[in-house]
Design a protein around this motif. Sequence first.
Motif, mmCIF file in Angstrom:
data_model
loop_
_atom_site.group_PDB
_atom_site.id
_atom_site.type_symbol
_atom_site.label_atom_id
_atom_site.label_comp_id
_atom_site.label_asym_id
_atom_site.label_seq_id
_atom_site.Cartn_x
_atom_site.Cartn_y
_atom_site.Cartn_z
ATOM 1 N N LEU A 117 0.804 -1.215 0.000
ATOM 2 C CA LEU A 117 0.000 0.000 0.000
ATOM 3 C C LEU A 117 0.841 1.270 0.000
ATOM 4 C CD1 LEU A 117 -2.722 -0.967 2.610
ATOM 5 C CD2 LEU A 117 -2.949 -0.929 0.140
ATOM 6 N N ASN A 118 2.119 1.160 0.316
ATOM 7 C CA ASN A 118 2.972 2.334 0.482
ATOM 8 C C ASN A 118 3.007 3.189 -0.791
ATOM 9 O OD1 ASN A 118 4.744 4.110 1.630
ATOM 10 N ND2 ASN A 118 6.551 2.898 1.167
ATOM 11 N N GLY A 119 2.662 4.447 -0.622
ATOM 12 C CA GLY A 119 2.775 5.410 -1.717
ATOM 13 C C GLY A 119 1.727 5.291 -2.794
ATOM 14 N N ARG A 120 0.682 4.530 -2.594
ATOM 15 C CA ARG A 120 -0.317 4.344 -3.646
ATOM 16 C C ARG A 120 -1.352 5.460 -3.672
ATOM 17 N NH1 ARG A 120 -0.214 -1.186 -5.643
ATOM 18 N NH2 ARG A 120 1.917 -1.730 -5.252
ATOM 19 N N ALA A 121 -1.610 6.083 -2.540
ATOM 20 C CA ALA A 121 -2.651 7.110 -2.497
ATOM 21 C C ALA A 121 -2.070 8.475 -2.827
ATOM 22 C CB ALA A 121 -3.306 7.142 -1.117
ATOM 23 N N GLU A 122 -2.813 9.255 -3.574
ATOM 24 C CA GLU A 122 -2.385 10.611 -3.920
ATOM 25 C C GLU A 122 -2.431 11.510 -2.685
ATOM 26 O OE1 GLU A 122 -1.550 11.818 -7.050
ATOM 27 O OE2 GLU A 122 -1.553 9.754 -7.719
ATOM 28 N N THR A 123 -3.404 11.291 -1.828
ATOM 29 C CA THR A 123 -3.620 12.121 -0.661
ATOM 30 C C THR A 123 -3.203 11.354 0.589
ATOM 31 O OG1 THR A 123 -5.592 12.914 -1.813
ATOM 32 C CG2 THR A 123 -5.375 13.507 0.503
ATOM 33 N N ASP A 178 -9.478 8.783 8.566
ATOM 34 C CA ASP A 178 -9.413 7.721 7.565
ATOM 35 C C ASP A 178 -8.977 6.413 8.203
ATOM 36 O OD1 ASP A 178 -10.113 9.479 5.509
ATOM 37 O OD2 ASP A 178 -8.019 9.986 5.102
ATOM 38 N N VAL A 179 -8.003 6.505 9.077
ATOM 39 C CA VAL A 179 -7.508 5.312 9.765
ATOM 40 C C VAL A 179 -8.593 4.728 10.655
ATOM 41 C CG1 VAL A 179 -5.799 4.438 11.398
ATOM 42 C CG2 VAL A 179 -5.122 6.086 9.652
ATOM 43 N N ALA A 180 -9.284 5.598 11.379
ATOM 44 C CA ALA A 180 -10.342 5.140 12.278
ATOM 45 C C ALA A 180 -11.496 4.502 11.515
ATOM 46 C CB ALA A 180 -10.856 6.302 13.115
ATOM 47 N N ALA A 181 -11.701 4.912 10.269
ATOM 48 C CA ALA A 181 -12.802 4.382 9.469
ATOM 49 C C ALA A 181 -12.456 3.072 8.760
ATOM 50 C CB ALA A 181 -13.230 5.416 8.428
ATOM 51 N N ALA A 182 -11.223 2.613 8.867
ATOM 52 C CA ALA A 182 -10.821 1.386 8.172
ATOM 53 C C ALA A 182 -11.640 0.204 8.683
ATOM 54 C CB ALA A 182 -9.337 1.122 8.367
ATOM 55 N N ARG A 204 -14.355 8.990 1.884
ATOM 56 C CA ARG A 204 -12.965 9.229 2.281
ATOM 57 C C ARG A 204 -12.068 8.790 1.131
ATOM 58 N NH1 ARG A 204 -13.034 10.317 7.477
ATOM 59 N NH2 ARG A 204 -14.803 9.679 8.709
ATOM 60 N N PRO A 205 -11.806 9.683 0.174
ATOM 61 C CA PRO A 205 -11.085 9.298 -1.037
ATOM 62 C C PRO A 205 -9.705 8.682 -0.790
ATOM 63 C CG PRO A 205 -11.776 11.608 -1.144
ATOM 64 C CD PRO A 205 -12.188 11.085 0.172
ATOM 65 N N ALA A 206 -8.967 9.191 0.187
ATOM 66 C CA ALA A 206 -7.623 8.649 0.440
ATOM 67 C C ALA A 206 -7.715 7.211 0.946
ATOM 68 C CB ALA A 206 -6.871 9.520 1.439
ATOM 69 N N ALA A 207 -8.643 6.961 1.859
ATOM 70 C CA ALA A 207 -8.806 5.604 2.392
ATOM 71 C C ALA A 207 -9.340 4.663 1.314
ATOM 72 C CB ALA A 207 -9.738 5.620 3.599
ATOM 73 N N VAL A 208 -10.286 5.136 0.517
ATOM 74 C CA VAL A 208 -10.828 4.311 -0.567
ATOM 75 C C VAL A 208 -9.728 3.952 -1.558
ATOM 76 C CG1 VAL A 208 -12.391 4.316 -2.556
ATOM 77 C CG2 VAL A 208 -13.213 5.092 -0.337
ATOM 78 N N ALA A 209 -8.871 4.915 -1.894
ATOM 79 C CA ALA A 209 -7.785 4.649 -2.840
ATOM 80 C C ALA A 209 -6.838 3.583 -2.300
ATOM 81 C CB ALA A 209 -7.020 5.935 -3.141
ATOM 82 N N ARG A 210 -6.501 3.673 -1.039
ATOM 83 C CA ARG A 210 -5.583 2.680 -0.453
ATOM 84 C C ARG A 210 -6.244 1.314 -0.364
ATOM 85 N NH1 ARG A 210 -0.977 4.663 3.319
ATOM 86 N NH2 ARG A 210 -0.484 6.583 2.229
ATOM 87 N N LEU A 211 -7.473 1.287 0.101
ATOM 88 C CA LEU A 211 -8.155 0.004 0.281
ATOM 89 C C LEU A 211 -8.517 -0.648 -1.052
ATOM 90 C CD1 LEU A 211 -10.383 0.912 3.343
ATOM 91 C CD2 LEU A 211 -8.406 -0.606 3.323
ATOM 92 N N LEU A 224 -15.995 -1.027 -8.454
ATOM 93 C CA LEU A 224 -16.940 -0.087 -9.052
ATOM 94 C C LEU A 224 -17.188 1.056 -8.078
ATOM 95 C CD1 LEU A 224 -19.691 -2.404 -10.573
ATOM 96 C CD2 LEU A 224 -17.912 -1.164 -11.782
ATOM 97 N N ALA A 225 -17.396 2.230 -8.604
ATOM 98 C CA ALA A 225 -17.752 3.374 -7.766
ATOM 99 C C ALA A 225 -19.236 3.255 -7.432
ATOM 100 C CB ALA A 225 -17.456 4.671 -8.488
#
Length: 189
Positions: free
Chosen positions: A37-43, A49-53, A143-150, A159-160
């Motif tokens: 996952l390292n470095g994959r998210a733009e944000t 975001d962490v709490a929502a995982a 949460r776009p950053a969390a969605v991108a990582r997950l 799918l969105a």
Amino acid sequence: MNARADRQRLVAQARLLDAIGAPAPVGPRAARLARRLNGRAETPLAFADVAAAPDWAAWPVERRARLADFAAAAACTEVLQRTIDGRRLARVARRIGEPALDAVLASPPGLVAAIPQAQAALADDEAFSALGAGVLLAEVGRRPAAVARLSELFQVAPLAIDPDRGLGAAHAARGLFMAFEAGALEAAA
């Protein structure tokens, strides 16, 4: 849940998502996932975001994929209840099992909001998997950053899905999945 257990859960989620900048000892599976996952998210991730995982982020790949299949089936409830296409029903039964499909078909009308992508998702296995991944990501919310990582945890591009619609399907899928894992559905069959 007490405060200590809640803090431990948050620390584990932060490590899993590679959101803590300081090196911290993690298990081999978490370390592999963090490297992936390292470095994959733009944000960068925020604490929220962490709490929502969701808990499924730490699950083994096979179990998470199985939950995604249940999520796709739950999202397709309305379409499945109206279909007479044996191939589509058989495809879903292969993915989640006949007792689970029977439970989906027996769901009360309106339990899961209609998801526009459901009809197309029943056409092939990749679309079905993408729908399931999208529904699970609805648990993360907006949460776009969390969605991108997950999103990286899935074999297909999710799918969105509108998070409000997807959340109902995610909750229905989780309940069905947990019942299936506990053996309740096999006992009823």
